[in-house]
Scaffold this active site. Structure first.
Site: not given
Ligand code: DX5
Ligand code: ZN
Length: 217
Positions: A8, A33, A35, A37, A66, A68, A137, A176
């Site tokens: 990620s 990956h 993220d 947001m 992903h 969010m 998650m 994740d």
């Molecule tokens: C959290 C994200 C993850 C995050 C995981 O909201 O969706 O992808 O980057 O990070 P680690 O591996 O540090 O828990």
């Molecule tokens: Zn993620």
């Protein structure tokens, strides 16, 4: 089932994302990956389609987006056009989840459903033919570096059982949040085959070794 590792980039240096993606690809990442947001669905803000598009020229690995965000439908087209191969939306963010998943597939991407820790896997029961992966998650989304929630192992095995019973053995389970070699092994045993890891990979002195450790070899 072959276990894939998806670093990620949330845990990478945002001022040097191209280089980070390039390195982690050479180091053996199966997927990147990303993220996305929006500061609304989750209390944090990252990047969107333009950043994903820029990353494409630094990696051959498929991009796993992903989302969010509160209204994922509004960005499906742009995220797909930016080059994402997998687009995952949160069940909690979609009023018409089945339609959203069909739209993702119509754009030519694989469709993923993400479930927050408190969301039961029964939301999948009537849409079993409509997705290509389930993202369980294992922390509450929004931030990297949180601790794995052990109760999610039961959710992973329940989803795996449900998929197998309904003839969907090819549908993968992605996990994740808080993934390290110990939690990764437990998730794989429960039925996961895509491991997302942010801090464990990017915080390591040797990311290639970290990726091998996650895969268990
Ligand atoms: C959290 C994200 C993850 C995050 C995981 O909201 O969706 O992808 O980057 O990070 P680690 O591996 O540090 O828990
Ligand atoms: Zn993620």
């Amino acid at each position: 089932m072959y276990v894939q590792v998806a670093p990620s980039i949330l845990a990478a240096d945002f001022a040097n994302l191209g280089r980070a993606v390039q390195h982690v690809t050479t180091d053996g990442a199966d997927l990147i990956h990303a993220d996305v947001m929006d500061g609304h669905f989750v209390p944090n803000l990252t990047f969107g389609a333009p950043v994903i598009a820029s990353l494409k020229s630094y990696t051959q690995a498929p991009i796993d987006a992903h989302l969010m965000v509160s209204e994922p439908d509004r960005m499906l087209e742009s995220v797909r056009a930016a080059g994402a191969s997998i687009i995952t939306v949160h069940a909690e963010a979609c009023t018409h989840l089945q339609r959203t998943l069909a739209d993702i597939r119509a754009l030519g991407a694989e469709a993923g459903v993400a479930l927050n820790p408190a969301t039961p896997e029964t939301v999948l029961d009537y849409i079993m033919d409509d997705f290509d992966l389930v993202l369980v998650m294992t922390v509450n989304p929004g931030f990297g570096g949180q601790s794995f929630i052990p109760a999610m192992l039961h959710k992973i095995s329940t989803v795996r059982k449900k998929l197998n019973e309904r003839g969907h053995r090819a549908v993968r389970i992605e996990v994740d949040g808080g993934i390290n070699p110990v939690t990764a092994a437990a998730c794989v045993k429960a039925g996961a085959s895509i491991l997302v890891a942010g801090s464990f990979v990017f915080g390591s002195e040797n990311p290639a070794e970290a990726i091998r450790q996650l895969r268990g070899k």
